[in-house]
Motif scaffolding. Structure first.
Motif, short mmCIF file in Angstrom:
data_model
loop_
_atom_site.label_atom_id
_atom_site.label_comp_id
_atom_site.label_asym_id
_atom_site.label_seq_id
_atom_site.Cartn_x
_atom_site.Cartn_y
_atom_site.Cartn_z
N SER A 25 46.48 82.00 44.86
CA SER A 25 47.14 81.23 45.91
C SER A 25 47.14 82.06 47.18
O SER A 25 46.94 83.27 47.15
N VAL A 28 42.88 81.54 49.74
CA VAL A 28 41.82 81.39 48.74
C VAL A 28 40.45 81.21 49.38
O VAL A 28 39.42 81.53 48.77
N LYS A 75 39.96 75.39 43.70
CA LYS A 75 41.31 75.73 43.28
C LYS A 75 41.54 77.23 43.20
O LYS A 75 42.65 77.67 42.93
N THR A 77 40.53 79.35 40.94
CA THR A 77 40.89 79.71 39.58
C THR A 77 39.69 80.30 38.87
O THR A 77 38.57 79.79 39.02
#
Length: 116
Positions: A25, A28, A75, A77
């Protein structure tokens, strides 16, 4: 700044599987490479796998053909699928991201224990 939160560690028997996740977060869009390092007791931290924004990957020889790294750019991730786990894979696993400016960010670490 980038903040990382890891999940998915635990205890597994030899030959088993685990999947680690790391969610980024903050900034990014500044992320280039995402990866996983590990550190076993009494040993130095070592690179396990890394994936770049274009999708290219690199793996430590010890985990090739057993571990797979993947990421979702949108995202921020990164995942590490670990199969055929061995006792020597036991370590604290750390998520790492490197920005386009070559700044490193680290997660808090997650314990992976492979034992019968």
């Amino acid at each position: 700044q980038v903040h990382l939160v890891e999940s998915g560690g635990g205890l597994v028997q030899p030959g088993g599987s685990l999947r680690l996740s790391c969610a980024a977060s903050g900034s990014v869009l500044s992320i280039n490479a995402m990866g996983w390092y590990r550190q076993a007791p009494g040993k130095e931290r070592e690179l396990v796998a890394r994936i770049f924004s274009g999708g290219s990957t690199t793996y430590a020889d010890s985990v090739k053909d057993r571990f797979t790294i993947s990421r979702t750019n949108a995202k921020g991730t990164v995942y590490l699928q670990m199969n055929s786990l061995k006792p020597e894979d036991t370590a604290v696993y750390y998520c790492n991201v490197r920005s386009w400016g070559n700044r490193d960010y680290w997660g808090q670490g997650t314990q992976v224990t492979v034992s019968s």
